[in-house]
Write a protein that holds these residues in place. Structure first.
Motif, short mmCIF file in Angstrom:
data_model
loop_
_atom_site.label_atom_id
_atom_site.label_comp_id
_atom_site.label_asym_id
_atom_site.label_seq_id
_atom_site.Cartn_x
_atom_site.Cartn_y
_atom_site.Cartn_z
N ASN A 241 0.82 -1.18 -0.09
CA ASN A 241 -0.05 0.08 -0.01
C ASN A 241 0.84 1.27 0.05
O ASN A 241 0.62 2.23 -0.93
CB ASN A 241 -0.93 0.00 1.31
N CYS B 194 2.03 1.73 -3.48
CA CYS B 194 1.14 2.45 -4.57
C CYS B 194 0.68 3.72 -4.22
O CYS B 194 0.59 4.52 -5.18
CB CYS B 194 -0.02 1.21 -4.44
N LYS B 195 0.64 3.83 -2.91
CA LYS B 195 0.56 5.40 -2.42
C LYS B 195 1.48 6.47 -3.10
O LYS B 195 1.08 7.56 -3.56
CB LYS B 195 0.48 5.52 -1.01
N ASN C 142 -0.82 7.17 -5.84
CA ASN C 142 -1.49 8.00 -4.85
C ASN C 142 -2.91 7.19 -4.86
O ASN C 142 -3.91 7.59 -4.67
CB ASN C 142 -1.87 9.46 -5.27
N LYS C 143 -2.93 5.98 -4.67
CA LYS C 143 -4.05 4.87 -4.61
C LYS C 143 -3.56 3.89 -3.75
O LYS C 143 -2.47 3.36 -3.67
CB LYS C 143 -4.48 4.60 -5.92
N THR C 144 -4.60 3.08 -3.02
CA THR C 144 -4.14 1.86 -2.41
C THR C 144 -4.05 0.90 -3.46
O THR C 144 -4.68 0.95 -4.50
CB THR C 144 -5.14 1.52 -1.55
N GLU D 264 -9.58 -0.64 -10.23
CA GLU D 264 -9.49 0.14 -11.57
C GLU D 264 -8.77 -0.84 -12.65
O GLU D 264 -9.40 -0.62 -13.89
CB GLU D 264 -8.49 1.39 -11.39
N GLN E 55 -7.39 -0.19 -4.70
CA GLN E 55 -7.85 0.81 -5.69
C GLN E 55 -7.52 0.50 -6.93
O GLN E 55 -8.11 0.58 -7.79
CB GLN E 55 -7.67 2.23 -5.23
N TYR E 56 -6.27 0.14 -6.99
CA TYR E 56 -5.65 -0.08 -8.19
C TYR E 56 -6.04 -1.24 -8.99
O TYR E 56 -6.32 -1.26 -10.24
CB TYR E 56 -4.06 0.15 -8.26
#
Length: 292
Positions: free
Chosen positions: A223, A226-227, A231-233, A240, A236-237
């Motif tokens: 995490n 990715c952040k 800028n996403k967890t 998407e 979330q990726y």
């Protein structure tokens, strides 16, 4: 009428130079009625495309998102992405098109971050605004003139290759000062490995813990990576990524959403419909009807 989104293959007009082409947006618009597809409708590219808008204001579709563009805007479209144009009055520019084979042959000469951008387009905005003081347009116009020069063809391929490399080097010089420029780091390498595992295994596993284990790191560490990179967890990726794959599949074939659910790794089609609607606001069938 066909219910499939067109797949555009690369067709070179040059007998001397293979795998690369440059045309004007005006020429594309003037000939749109003779194509098997309309450039204004969504189509998936089997090659790479760089669109440089020199005049006018319009929008450009990349992977189902419309981006506002105006003079001195550049839009990157990578192989496999969904693309479409809007030919508003006064819009002018150039399209630089090249195959995967040509791109790979230039990898040793172009900046590393250009390769990263084209090979991992999900990490970046496809749009780059070129400062008015930049001379990139001069090089693109020179590329166009050299490409269509009918005389003095000696060493033409080397000239075209050199101009290609200069154009992308100039673009990287611009992007270096922008927020979406990624520097090489161990975290970035980890993210690329995560992305590779995800591409291979997302049908079987959509759980972030699974990918952290594959990378031999903790879920918390994944995490953090990715952040920092997008800028996403991680979750979330993953979501998407899965949704984009579902969208492409939905409009690329006559497959029903119930069949696609199983191909995407959902045991029940109703779960896929709920998942898709949660992340897009549409059912799969509604999305398909709206985008064909």
């Amino acid at each position: 009428m066909s219910k499939e989104i067109p797949h555009l293959l690369f067709e070179s007009k040059s007998s001397e130079i293979k795998g690369i082409e440059i045309i004007t947006l005006e020429n594309l618009e003037s000939k749109k009625d003779i194509f098997d597809h309309l450039p204004e409708r969504a189509h998936q590219l089997e090659f790479y495309q760089l669109a440089f808008y020199t005049n006018g204001k319009t929008e450009h579709l990349v992977d189902f998102v419309w981006h506002t563009v105006e003079s001195n805007a550049i839009i990157y479209v990578s192989k496999g992405q969904v693309n479409a144009f809007k030919f508003n009055k006064g819009v002018k520019g150039y399209l630089l098109l090249f195959t995967e084979e040509y791109f790979k042959n230039q990898l040793a000469n172009i900046p590393q971050n250009t390769a990263i951008r084209l090979l991992t387009p999900q990490l970046f905005s496809p749009k780059v605004q070129v400062p008015e003081a930049s001379n990139i347009l001069t090089y693109i116009q020179l590329f166009f003139n050299e490409f269509y020069k009918v005389s003095e063809n000696f060493n033409k391929k080397h000239i075209i290759d050199s101009l290609f490399n200069i154009i992308f080097s100039k673009l990287e010089e611009i992007k270096k000062n922008q927020t979406d420029y990624i520097k090489e780091s161990e975290k970035f390498k980890l993210f690329l490995s995560f992305q590779t595992f995800l591409k291979n295994d997302f049908v079987f596993n959509k759980n972030a813990d699974y990918y952290a284990e594959k990378l031999n790191i903790t879920y918390k560490h994944l995490n953090v990576v990715c952040k920092e990179i997008i800028n996403k967890t991680a979750k979330q990726y993953i979501d998407e990524f899965v949704i984009l794959e579902a969208k492409r599949n939905l409009i690329n074939s006559s497959i029903k959403s119930t069949e696609l659910a199983y191909l995407m790794g959902f045991e029940e089609s109703t779960n896929f419909v709920k998942y898709f609607k949660k992340h897009t606001g549409f059912t799969p069938n509604t999305f398909k009807n709206n985008n064909i």
